[in-house]
Design a protein around this motif. Structure first.
Motif, PDB file in Angstrom:
ATOM      1  N   LEU A  74      27.671  -5.506  28.476  1.00 23.35           N
ATOM      2  CA  LEU A  74      26.380  -6.202  28.370  1.00 23.35           C
ATOM      3  C   LEU A  74      26.202  -7.197  29.513  1.00 23.35           C
ATOM      4  N   GLU A  75      24.977  -7.356  29.954  1.00 23.34           N
ATOM      5  CA  GLU A  75      24.643  -8.374  30.963  1.00 23.34           C
ATOM      6  C   GLU A  75      24.861  -9.759  30.353  1.00 23.34           C
ATOM      7  N   PRO A  76      25.115 -10.781  31.211  1.00 21.22           N
ATOM      8  CA  PRO A  76      25.294 -12.141  30.689  1.00 21.22           C
ATOM      9  C   PRO A  76      24.152 -12.569  29.762  1.00 21.22           C
ATOM     10  N   ALA A  77      22.924 -12.247  30.153  1.00 18.20           N
ATOM     11  CA  ALA A  77      21.764 -12.694  29.373  1.00 18.20           C
ATOM     12  C   ALA A  77      21.720 -12.058  27.991  1.00 18.20           C
ATOM     13  N   GLU A  78      22.420 -10.922  27.832  1.00 14.16           N
ATOM     14  CA  GLU A  78      22.382 -10.224  26.532  1.00 14.16           C
ATOM     15  C   GLU A  78      23.507 -10.670  25.599  1.00 14.16           C
ATOM     16  N   ARG A  79      24.353 -11.605  26.083  1.00 13.85           N
ATOM     17  CA  ARG A  79      25.554 -11.937  25.293  1.00 13.85           C
ATOM     18  C   ARG A  79      25.371 -13.128  24.372  1.00 13.85           C
ATOM     19  N   ASP A  80      24.234 -13.802  24.497  1.00 14.80           N
ATOM     20  CA  ASP A  80      23.961 -14.943  23.635  1.00 14.80           C
ATOM     21  C   ASP A  80      24.989 -16.070  23.807  1.00 14.80           C
ATOM     22  N   ILE A  81      25.256 -16.382  25.091  1.00 13.76           N
ATOM     23  CA  ILE A  81      26.199 -17.441  25.425  1.00 13.76           C
ATOM     24  C   ILE A  81      25.488 -18.465  26.303  1.00 13.76           C
ATOM     25  N   ALA A  82      26.027 -19.666  26.382  1.00 15.49           N
ATOM     26  CA  ALA A  82      25.517 -20.641  27.360  1.00 15.49           C
ATOM     27  C   ALA A  82      26.728 -21.264  28.028  1.00 15.49           C
ATOM     28  N   MET A  83      26.608 -21.484  29.335  1.00 18.07           N
ATOM     29  CA  MET A  83      27.766 -21.924  30.107  1.00 18.07           C
ATOM     30  C   MET A  83      27.483 -23.287  30.736  1.00 18.07           C
ATOM     31  N   ALA A 101      14.224 -27.641  29.734  1.00 19.11           N
ATOM     32  CA  ALA A 101      13.254 -26.682  29.186  1.00 19.11           C
ATOM     33  C   ALA A 101      13.185 -25.381  29.993  1.00 19.11           C
ATOM     34  N   TYR A 102      13.692 -25.402  31.234  1.00 17.63           N
ATOM     35  CA  TYR A 102      13.428 -24.306  32.174  1.00 17.63           C
ATOM     36  C   TYR A 102      13.756 -22.914  31.618  1.00 17.63           C
ATOM     37  N   GLY A 103      14.986 -22.784  31.100  1.00 16.98           N
ATOM     38  CA  GLY A 103      15.409 -21.467  30.608  1.00 16.98           C
ATOM     39  C   GLY A 103      14.528 -20.979  29.457  1.00 16.98           C
ATOM     40  N   ILE A 106      11.176 -19.742  30.876  1.00 12.80           N
ATOM     41  CA  ILE A 106      11.341 -18.400  31.454  1.00 12.80           C
ATOM     42  C   ILE A 106      11.364 -17.360  30.335  1.00 12.80           C
ATOM     43  N   ALA A 107      12.015 -17.733  29.206  1.00 14.90           N
ATOM     44  CA  ALA A 107      12.107 -16.801  28.074  1.00 14.90           C
ATOM     45  C   ALA A 107      10.824 -16.783  27.241  1.00 14.90           C
ATOM     46  N   LYS A 108       9.808 -17.512  27.721  1.00 15.48           N
ATOM     47  CA  LYS A 108       8.471 -17.543  27.078  1.00 15.48           C
ATOM     48  C   LYS A 108       8.513 -18.062  25.631  1.00 15.48           C
ATOM     49  N   VAL A 109       9.400 -19.022  25.405  1.00 10.27           N
ATOM     50  CA  VAL A 109       9.415 -19.695  24.093  1.00 10.27           C
ATOM     51  C   VAL A 109       8.161 -20.585  24.053  1.00 10.27           C
ATOM     52  N   PRO A 110       7.423 -20.623  22.923  1.00  8.59           N
ATOM     53  CA  PRO A 110       6.206 -21.446  22.853  1.00  8.59           C
ATOM     54  C   PRO A 110       6.516 -22.921  23.139  1.00  8.59           C
ATOM     55  N   ALA A 151      22.322 -26.288  27.876  1.00 15.75           N
ATOM     56  CA  ALA A 151      23.035 -25.227  27.143  1.00 15.75           C
ATOM     57  C   ALA A 151      22.662 -25.255  25.656  1.00 15.75           C
ATOM     58  N   ILE A 152      22.577 -26.470  25.088  1.00 18.03           N
ATOM     59  CA  ILE A 152      22.306 -26.601  23.648  1.00 18.03           C
ATOM     60  C   ILE A 152      20.947 -26.022  23.265  1.00 18.03           C
ATOM     61  N   VAL A 153      19.902 -26.293  24.080  1.00 19.05           N
ATOM     62  CA  VAL A 153      18.550 -25.878  23.688  1.00 19.05           C
ATOM     63  C   VAL A 153      18.446 -24.359  23.559  1.00 19.05           C
TER      64      VAL A 153
END
Ligand code: ADP
Length: 337
Positions: A74-83, A101-103, A106-110, A151-153
């Motif tokens: 799996l790609e990093p983005a698909e692993r549900d991890i934060a570094m 907020a940036y990430g 990008i993920a189009k969270v409202p 990472a937390i958000v």
């Protein structure tokens, strides 16, 4: 949150004659919500291991599962991890809020959801008053907290920390360690934390993986690793000053190495005959470097007790229930007698 299961994991860099195996058949089961520290000297493979879990390095053999999903491909983005990295990698032109907020943007969270998550993370990390500042207007410790906030958000299943404290001075490192512990208590997210610093490992870990040249030497709680080191490597890596490892102490059976920690010997009228070479006062305690026959050893004595001076002959008695025995060939711990 999720458990992490590493099964017969290996990593080889390069190919053919240039192939270099840097992780050897490593298996470990990390429970859901555990805080695990991976510790070892520079070059032992800690970052490679973390980067494989993150998906930043390919796996050469074995599997990595997060929860019940094998994530090897799996790609990093698909692993549900934060570094969280050592260099905070904040965007200098963005405010603290926008960095966090940036990430999510990008993920189009409202936007309302982004604001709620950033506010919550800022509350936990005590960054509430700093959200409009730019990174250059923050101290090193505050920047590291913003990196953790980012990472937390993301509300990941797993946190991966790659030596996040090594750019901070000693006082700030101690303070940030406490903050990371608090964060883990509040969020309970499964975490892997890489460091070469054994004090950091001892203070942060629920369990620790001690690595040496790509091998896992021991996986246990800080107490287990300190009280029952699995090998001479662990015995001398964890603890400062390190455990004394003696080949020729009185009454040592052939083929064995005797380990004794500097704080586990008492000055006595008879016992091992030592000659003091150097004495250092560290405030509450004194370190005495002494010779025992052809070997040297370190003693750690309470500074309020009388101590020998350099050149003095004196005797010590090792505390009998604090002896560690290792096979001189394999360097592994032997069963207690
Ligand atoms: P640590 O994080 O414990 O300092 P690393 O995981 O960075 O160790 O490195 C482990 C070993 O792998 C070292 O011998 C290092 O030189 C080697 N290594 C790391 N990255 C690469 C790479 N991209 N190509 C080849 N060898 C590498």
């Amino acid at each position: 949150m999720a458990a992490i299961t590493l099964t017969h994991l290996s990593k080889i860099y390069g190919q053919g004659a240039k192939a270099n195996r840097v992780i050897h058949d490593l298996s470990a089961e990390i429970a859901h919500g555990e805080f695990i520290v991976i510790v070892g000297p520079s070059g032992c493979g800690k970052s490679t291991l973390l980067r494989m879990v993150a998906g930043l390095e390919e796996v050469s053999g074995g599997t990595i599962a997060i929860g019940d999903r094998v994530v090897n491909t799996l790609e990093p983005a698909e692993r549900d991890i934060a570094m969280v990295f050592q260099n905070y990698a904040l965007y200098p032109h963005m405010s603290v809020f926008d960095n966090m907020a940036y990430g999510l943007k990008i993920a189009k969270v409202p936007m309302a959801e982004i604001k709620a998550r950033v506010d919550k993370a800022a509350g936990i990390l005590e960054l509430g008053g700093l959200l409009q500042r730019k990174p250059r207007e923050l101290s090193g410790g505050q920047r590291q907290r913003v990196a953790m906030g980012r990472a937390i958000v993301r509300q990941p299943q797993v946190f991966l920390f790659d030596e996040p404290l090594s750019n901070l001075d000693a006082k700030l490192r101690a303070q940030t360690r406490l903050e990371i512990q608090k964060l883990h208590r509040e969020l309970g997210i499964t975490s892997l934390f890489v460091t070469h610093d054994q004090v950091e490992a001892m203070t942060l870990a629920q369990r620790m993986v001690v690595m040496n040249a790509g091998h896992m030497e021991q996986f246990g709680t800080p107490e287990e690793v300190y009280n029952r080191p699995a090998s001479t490597f662990v015995a001398s890596f964890i603890g400062s000053p390190p455990m004394n490892l003696l080949h020729q102490a009185p009454n040592t059976p052939a083929g064995r190495i005797l380990g004794i920690r500097p704080e586990h010997m008492d000055i006595s009228a008879s016992g091992w005959p030592l000659v003091a070479e150097t004495v250092e006062l560290l405030g509450a305690e004194r370190l005495v470097y002494a010779r025992l026959g052809t070997e040297t050893l370190t003693l750690r004595l309470d500074a309020s007790h009388p101590a020998p001076s350099a050149g003095d002959s004196f005797c010590v008695t090792p505390r009998p229930n604090q002896l560690h025995w290792f096979d001189a060939q394999t360097r592994r711990r032997l069963p207690d007698a």
